[in-house]
Scaffold this motif. Structure first.
Motif, PDB file in Angstrom:
ATOM      1  N   GLU A  11       0.810  -1.201   0.000  1.00 45.41           N
ATOM      2  CA  GLU A  11       0.000   0.000   0.000  1.00 45.41           C
ATOM      3  C   GLU A  11       0.856   1.270   0.000  1.00 45.41           C
ATOM      4  OE1 GLU A  11      -2.722  -0.256   3.230  1.00 45.41           O
ATOM      5  OE2 GLU A  11      -3.816  -1.941   2.378  1.00 45.41           O
ATOM      6  N   GLY A  12       1.724   1.369  -0.961  1.00 47.17           N
ATOM      7  CA  GLY A  12       2.523   2.570  -1.092  1.00 47.17           C
ATOM      8  C   GLY A  12       3.899   2.472  -0.482  1.00 47.17           C
ATOM      9  N   GLU A  13       4.156   1.441   0.358  1.00 46.95           N
ATOM     10  CA  GLU A  13       5.483   1.263   0.948  1.00 46.95           C
ATOM     11  C   GLU A  13       6.258   0.250   0.124  1.00 46.95           C
ATOM     12  OE1 GLU A  13       6.028   0.809   5.052  1.00 46.95           O
ATOM     13  OE2 GLU A  13       5.451   2.894   5.321  1.00 46.95           O
ATOM     14  N   ARG A  91      13.434   0.150   3.478  1.00 48.01           N
ATOM     15  CA  ARG A  91      12.281   0.894   2.978  1.00 48.01           C
ATOM     16  C   ARG A  91      12.796   2.045   2.136  1.00 48.01           C
ATOM     17  NH1 ARG A  91       7.511   4.851   4.640  1.00 48.01           N
ATOM     18  NH2 ARG A  91       9.236   6.321   4.732  1.00 48.01           N
ATOM     19  N   ILE A  92      12.310   2.122   0.902  1.00 46.38           N
ATOM     20  CA  ILE A  92      12.743   3.175  -0.010  1.00 46.38           C
ATOM     21  C   ILE A  92      11.867   4.397   0.175  1.00 46.38           C
ATOM     22  CG2 ILE A  92      13.180   3.764  -2.426  1.00 46.38           C
ATOM     23  CD1 ILE A  92      14.934   1.480  -1.250  1.00 46.38           C
ATOM     24  N   LEU A 129       9.558   1.711  13.742  1.00 49.79           N
ATOM     25  CA  LEU A 129      10.155   1.698  12.410  1.00 49.79           C
ATOM     26  C   LEU A 129       9.372   0.830  11.427  1.00 49.79           C
ATOM     27  CD1 LEU A 129      13.935   1.276  13.352  1.00 49.79           C
ATOM     28  CD2 LEU A 129      12.731   3.392  12.761  1.00 49.79           C
ATOM     29  N   LEU A 130       8.399   0.090  11.939  1.00 51.58           N
ATOM     30  CA  LEU A 130       7.696  -0.881  11.115  1.00 51.58           C
ATOM     31  C   LEU A 130       6.335  -0.368  10.683  1.00 51.58           C
ATOM     32  CD1 LEU A 130       8.479  -4.019  13.298  1.00 51.58           C
ATOM     33  CD2 LEU A 130       9.724  -3.207  11.298  1.00 51.58           C
ATOM     34  N   ILE A 138       6.603  -7.985   6.924  1.00 47.29           N
ATOM     35  CA  ILE A 138       6.578  -6.989   5.859  1.00 47.29           C
ATOM     36  C   ILE A 138       6.666  -7.726   4.530  1.00 47.29           C
ATOM     37  CG2 ILE A 138       7.742  -4.972   4.884  1.00 47.29           C
ATOM     38  CD1 ILE A 138       9.143  -4.666   7.629  1.00 47.29           C
ATOM     39  N   LYS A 139       5.877  -7.323   3.568  1.00 52.21           N
ATOM     40  CA  LYS A 139       5.984  -7.896   2.238  1.00 52.21           C
ATOM     41  C   LYS A 139       7.119  -7.192   1.501  1.00 52.21           C
ATOM     42  CE  LYS A 139       3.255  -9.117  -1.861  1.00 52.21           C
ATOM     43  NZ  LYS A 139       1.940  -8.974  -2.538  1.00 52.21           N
TER      44      LYS A 139
END
Length: 263
Positions: A11-13, A91-92, A129-130, A138-139
């Motif tokens: 979802e956007g991440e 995470r980008i 942070l998650l 996390i996917k």
């Protein structure tokens, strides 16, 4: 499929999992780095590297992930593997995702394809942070050299593989520096993040290095005894090259090295 064709995993991440060089050589534009693991896979040095740790004429060896169910059907001299494949998730930064996807597509052209896998953060990771997930994982997007790609070499005798890694070198540097870099990076993640396959290969390559360095030193001593003032500078230089086991900057190519095939 390329990364630029893929939807955002969460979802956007956009999270990226690294199990090889990405652990210590991050992608650009990340704002979170989370240690942890994935399950259902085995990490092995069974992928050829023609573009970074070897050449088309003499490919090096780098890591890939193999599904555990497939690996269990093979004859592997390293006949055990941890249930968890430790690595790092990045995470980008949202506004840089498209740029990083393009970067990864360029970096991963030598046999790796895109997959998604659940990543489990290490227990001591700060929950702030998650992303909010009800399932505790996390996917992540991950690049894998599957057994059907042309660079997959499959099971190899560990000593023969160690000798091959010791001899191999490409535009991004020595193949053995990649192996030792991975060993060190894994040891720094957690007290339980070691990988027997990586550790055994690292120890074998260190033994090969000692053996080969001894041969070079013996040659130097013989030449000195025969002609003390005419020892070849080239041979001295070669001895120094073999003696140096640290990390080093080799060229701008090093910065573009593939996500799972870097030094």
């Amino acid at each position: 499929m390329s990364a630029t064709d893929c939807p955002l995993p969460d979802e956007g991440e956009f999270w990226l999992f690294g199990y090889g060089s990405l652990i210590w050589k991050p992608p650009p534009h990340f704002d979170r780095r989370i240690p942890g693991w994935v399950t259902g896979y085995v990490r092995r040095f069974w992928q050829a590297s023609q573009d970074h740790r070897g050449t088309p004429e003499a490919p090096g060896r780098v890591v890939t992930l193999i599904s555990r169910s497939y690996w269990e059907q093979l004859t592997d001299h390293h006949d055990s593997a941890p249930d968890k494949v430790w690595g790092v998730a990045y995470r980008i930064i949202p506004e840089r995702v498209a740029e990083v996807k393009e970067y990864l597509d360029i970096r991963e052209i030598n046999g790796y394809t895109i997959h998604y896998t659940p990543f489990h953060p290490a227990p001591d990771v700060d929950a702030s942070l998650l992303p909010g997930t009800s399932e505790g994982h996390i996917k992540t997007l991950v690049y894998i050299g599957t057994p059907d790609n042309e660079q997959f070499v499959g099971p190899q005798d560990p000593q023969e593989l160690a000798e091959h890694i010791y001899r191999s070198e490409g535009p991004s540097g020595l193949n053995r520096d990649y192996l030792w870099g991975l060993e060190k990076a894994l040891d720094l993640l957690s007290s339980e993040s070691g990988d027997e396959h990586v550790t055994d290969l690292s120890n074998r390559v260190r033994a090969v290095a000692v053996r080969e360095e001894g041969k070079i030193q013996a040659d130097i001593e013989i030449l000195r005894a025969q002609s003390p003032v005419n020892v070849s500078p080239g041979l001295e230089s070669l001895h120094h090259h073999h003696h140096h086991h640290g990390f080093h900057k080799v060229s701008s190519v090093d910065e573009q090295e593939e996500t799972e095939k870097a030094s």
